[in-house]
Motif scaffolding. Sequence first.
Motif, PDB file in Angstrom:
ATOM      1  N   ASP A   7       0.822  -1.209   0.000  1.00 53.03           N
ATOM      2  CA  ASP A   7       0.000   0.000   0.000  1.00 53.03           C
ATOM      3  C   ASP A   7       0.859   1.264   0.000  1.00 53.03           C
ATOM      4  OD1 ASP A   7      -2.360  -1.415  -0.102  1.00 53.03           O
ATOM      5  OD2 ASP A   7      -2.753  -1.262   2.055  1.00 53.03           O
ATOM      6  N   ALA A   8       1.969   1.235   0.727  1.00 55.20           N
ATOM      7  CA  ALA A   8       2.875   2.386   0.753  1.00 55.20           C
ATOM      8  C   ALA A   8       3.460   2.625  -0.637  1.00 55.20           C
ATOM      9  CB  ALA A   8       3.986   2.165   1.769  1.00 55.20           C
ATOM     10  N   LYS A   9       3.838   1.550  -1.309  1.00 56.63           N
ATOM     11  CA  LYS A   9       4.375   1.675  -2.667  1.00 56.63           C
ATOM     12  C   LYS A   9       3.332   2.292  -3.598  1.00 56.63           C
ATOM     13  CE  LYS A   9       6.296  -0.929  -6.467  1.00 56.63           C
ATOM     14  NZ  LYS A   9       6.415  -2.205  -7.117  1.00 56.63           N
ATOM     15  N   LEU A  10       2.095   1.803  -3.518  1.00 54.16           N
ATOM     16  CA  LEU A  10       1.020   2.339  -4.348  1.00 54.16           C
ATOM     17  C   LEU A  10       0.771   3.811  -4.037  1.00 54.16           C
ATOM     18  CD1 LEU A  10      -1.214   1.991  -6.432  1.00 54.16           C
ATOM     19  CD2 LEU A  10      -2.695   1.153  -4.582  1.00 54.16           C
ATOM     20  N   PHE A  11       0.780   4.164  -2.748  1.00 52.79           N
ATOM     21  CA  PHE A  11       0.583   5.561  -2.367  1.00 52.79           C
ATOM     22  C   PHE A  11       1.592   6.456  -3.072  1.00 52.79           C
ATOM     23  CE2 PHE A  11       1.945   9.139   0.249  1.00 52.79           C
ATOM     24  CZ  PHE A  11       0.759   9.852   0.337  1.00 52.79           C
ATOM     25  N   TYR A  12       2.874   6.107  -2.983  1.00 51.35           N
ATOM     26  CA  TYR A  12       3.901   6.951  -3.598  1.00 51.35           C
ATOM     27  C   TYR A  12       3.833   6.921  -5.122  1.00 51.35           C
ATOM     28  CZ  TYR A  12       5.766   7.869   0.971  1.00 51.35           C
ATOM     29  OH  TYR A  12       5.904   8.289   2.268  1.00 51.35           O
ATOM     30  N   GLU A  13       3.432   5.795  -5.702  1.00 51.15           N
ATOM     31  CA  GLU A  13       3.271   5.733  -7.157  1.00 51.15           C
ATOM     32  C   GLU A  13       2.166   6.670  -7.632  1.00 51.15           C
ATOM     33  OE1 GLU A  13       2.588   1.674  -8.266  1.00 51.15           O
ATOM     34  OE2 GLU A  13       4.656   1.086  -7.877  1.00 51.15           O
ATOM     35  N   LEU A  14       1.181   6.916  -6.780  1.00 50.47           N
ATOM     36  CA  LEU A  14       0.081   7.817  -7.131  1.00 50.47           C
ATOM     37  C   LEU A  14       0.325   9.246  -6.676  1.00 50.47           C
ATOM     38  CD1 LEU A  14      -2.899   5.463  -6.229  1.00 50.47           C
ATOM     39  CD2 LEU A  14      -2.014   5.983  -8.511  1.00 50.47           C
ATOM     40  N   PHE A  15       0.942   9.409  -5.519  1.00 48.21           N
ATOM     41  CA  PHE A  15       1.096  10.735  -4.920  1.00 48.21           C
ATOM     42  C   PHE A  15       2.142  11.593  -5.637  1.00 48.21           C
ATOM     43  CE2 PHE A  15       2.475  13.503  -1.251  1.00 48.21           C
ATOM     44  CZ  PHE A  15       1.317  14.251  -1.215  1.00 48.21           C
ATOM     45  N   PHE A  16       3.295  11.023  -5.972  1.00 46.43           N
ATOM     46  CA  PHE A  16       4.328  11.834  -6.609  1.00 46.43           C
ATOM     47  C   PHE A  16       3.927  12.343  -7.994  1.00 46.43           C
ATOM     48  CE2 PHE A  16       7.451   9.828  -3.545  1.00 46.43           C
ATOM     49  CZ  PHE A  16       7.492  10.952  -2.748  1.00 46.43           C
ATOM     50  N   PRO A  17       3.243  11.554  -8.819  1.00 43.44           N
ATOM     51  CA  PRO A  17       2.754  12.135 -10.073  1.00 43.44           C
ATOM     52  C   PRO A  17       1.736  13.259  -9.842  1.00 43.44           C
ATOM     53  CG  PRO A  17       2.840   9.766 -10.272  1.00 43.44           C
ATOM     54  CD  PRO A  17       3.097  10.087  -8.821  1.00 43.44           C
ATOM     55  N   LEU A  18       0.929  13.142  -8.786  1.00 42.07           N
ATOM     56  CA  LEU A  18       0.006  14.227  -8.445  1.00 42.07           C
ATOM     57  C   LEU A  18       0.783  15.480  -8.064  1.00 42.07           C
ATOM     58  CD1 LEU A  18      -2.739  15.504  -7.755  1.00 42.07           C
ATOM     59  CD2 LEU A  18      -2.610  14.317  -5.531  1.00 42.07           C
ATOM     60  N   LEU A  19       1.815  15.338  -7.232  1.00 40.27           N
ATOM     61  CA  LEU A  19       2.635  16.496  -6.868  1.00 40.27           C
ATOM     62  C   LEU A  19       3.329  17.082  -8.091  1.00 40.27           C
ATOM     63  CD1 LEU A  19       4.299  15.439  -3.489  1.00 40.27           C
ATOM     64  CD2 LEU A  19       2.223  16.797  -3.865  1.00 40.27           C
ATOM     65  N   ASP A  20       3.783  16.223  -8.975  1.00 42.81           N
ATOM     66  CA  ASP A  20       4.426  16.694 -10.204  1.00 42.81           C
ATOM     67  C   ASP A  20       3.438  17.502 -11.043  1.00 42.81           C
ATOM     68  OD1 ASP A  20       6.803  16.715 -11.870  1.00 42.81           O
ATOM     69  OD2 ASP A  20       5.608  15.528 -13.268  1.00 42.81           O
ATOM     70  N   TYR A  21       2.214  17.005 -11.164  1.00 40.61           N
ATOM     71  CA  TYR A  21       1.169  17.723 -11.897  1.00 40.61           C
ATOM     72  C   TYR A  21       0.926  19.104 -11.273  1.00 40.61           C
ATOM     73  CZ  TYR A  21      -3.518  19.064 -13.375  1.00 40.61           C
ATOM     74  OH  TYR A  21      -4.602  19.769 -13.850  1.00 40.61           O
ATOM     75  N   VAL A  22       0.788  19.143  -9.964  1.00 44.93           N
ATOM     76  CA  VAL A  22       0.541  20.411  -9.270  1.00 44.93           C
ATOM     77  C   VAL A  22       1.709  21.371  -9.519  1.00 44.93           C
ATOM     78  CG1 VAL A  22       0.275  21.508  -7.006  1.00 44.93           C
ATOM     79  CG2 VAL A  22      -0.933  19.374  -7.513  1.00 44.93           C
ATOM     80  N   ASN A  23       2.918  20.864  -9.426  1.00 46.70           N
ATOM     81  CA  ASN A  23       4.078  21.723  -9.636  1.00 46.70           C
ATOM     82  C   ASN A  23       4.156  22.244 -11.066  1.00 46.70           C
ATOM     83  OD1 ASN A  23       6.529  22.960  -8.637  1.00 46.70           O
ATOM     84  ND2 ASN A  23       7.592  21.532  -9.982  1.00 46.70           N
ATOM     85  N   ARG A  24       3.895  21.375 -12.040  1.00 49.60           N
ATOM     86  CA  ARG A  24       3.946  21.817 -13.440  1.00 49.60           C
ATOM     87  C   ARG A  24       2.856  22.841 -13.748  1.00 49.60           C
ATOM     88  NH1 ARG A  24       2.498  17.618 -16.432  1.00 49.60           N
ATOM     89  NH2 ARG A  24       2.556  16.129 -14.763  1.00 49.60           N
ATOM     90  N   GLU A  25       1.667  22.636 -13.208  1.00 46.76           N
ATOM     91  CA  GLU A  25       0.545  23.539 -13.494  1.00 46.76           C
ATOM     92  C   GLU A  25       0.653  24.883 -12.767  1.00 46.76           C
ATOM     93  OE1 GLU A  25      -2.212  23.108 -15.623  1.00 46.76           O
ATOM     94  OE2 GLU A  25      -0.976  21.452 -16.360  1.00 46.76           O
ATOM     95  N   TYR A  26       1.219  24.865 -11.570  1.00 45.63           N
ATOM     96  CA  TYR A  26       1.193  26.076 -10.731  1.00 45.63           C
ATOM     97  C   TYR A  26       2.582  26.624 -10.416  1.00 45.63           C
ATOM     98  CZ  TYR A  26      -3.620  24.760 -10.541  1.00 45.63           C
ATOM     99  OH  TYR A  26      -4.899  24.434 -10.911  1.00 45.63           O
ATOM    100  N   HIS A  27       3.634  26.011 -10.937  1.00 45.91           N
ATOM    101  CA  HIS A  27       5.008  26.533 -10.865  1.00 45.91           C
ATOM    102  C   HIS A  27       5.438  26.877  -9.434  1.00 45.91           C
ATOM    103  CE1 HIS A  27       4.589  26.668 -15.179  1.00 45.91           C
ATOM    104  NE2 HIS A  27       3.500  27.386 -15.025  1.00 45.91           N
ATOM    105  N   ILE A  28       5.299  25.923  -8.542  1.00 45.98           N
ATOM    106  CA  ILE A  28       5.669  26.138  -7.153  1.00 45.98           C
ATOM    107  C   ILE A  28       7.177  26.021  -6.976  1.00 45.98           C
ATOM    108  CG2 ILE A  28       5.334  25.271  -4.804  1.00 45.98           C
ATOM    109  CD1 ILE A  28       2.566  24.229  -6.212  1.00 45.98           C
ATOM    110  N   LEU A  29       7.765  25.012  -7.583  1.00 47.81           N
ATOM    111  CA  LEU A  29       9.211  24.814  -7.561  1.00 47.81           C
ATOM    112  C   LEU A  29       9.755  25.132  -8.951  1.00 47.81           C
ATOM    113  CD1 LEU A  29       9.286  21.372  -5.720  1.00 47.81           C
ATOM    114  CD2 LEU A  29       9.581  23.631  -4.699  1.00 47.81           C
ATOM    115  N   PRO A  30      11.007  25.573  -9.024  1.00 53.25           N
ATOM    116  CA  PRO A  30      11.546  25.955 -10.333  1.00 53.25           C
ATOM    117  C   PRO A  30      11.716  24.789 -11.304  1.00 53.25           C
ATOM    118  CG  PRO A  30      13.232  26.143  -8.633  1.00 53.25           C
ATOM    119  CD  PRO A  30      11.939  25.817  -7.945  1.00 53.25           C
ATOM    120  N   GLU A  31      11.920  23.578 -10.808  1.00 59.59           N
ATOM    121  CA  GLU A  31      12.103  22.431 -11.696  1.00 59.59           C
ATOM    122  C   GLU A  31      10.759  22.009 -12.273  1.00 59.59           C
ATOM    123  OE1 GLU A  31      13.076  22.465  -8.531  1.00 59.59           O
ATOM    124  OE2 GLU A  31      15.247  22.422  -8.576  1.00 59.59           O
TER     125      GLU A  31
END
Length: 70
Positions: A7-31
Amino acid sequence: MKLSNEDAKLFYELFFPLLDYVNREYHILPEEDYFGQGMIDPQDAAEVAHFLWERTWIIDDYLERSDLPE
């Protein structure tokens, strides 16, 4: 409550792409593709997650646009 390893593996497999999406859409971090690069600074993840939790409607946008695993 502690997640099983599976379950922990699945959580991170789903959560990090969500964070990546948020970062790309809203430019929170420079990368642009920060969360797809492996090593992630917990402070950076927390910054993007905090932004997301204050705007939970972003999750609906993400779900509409993403091809998630079953």
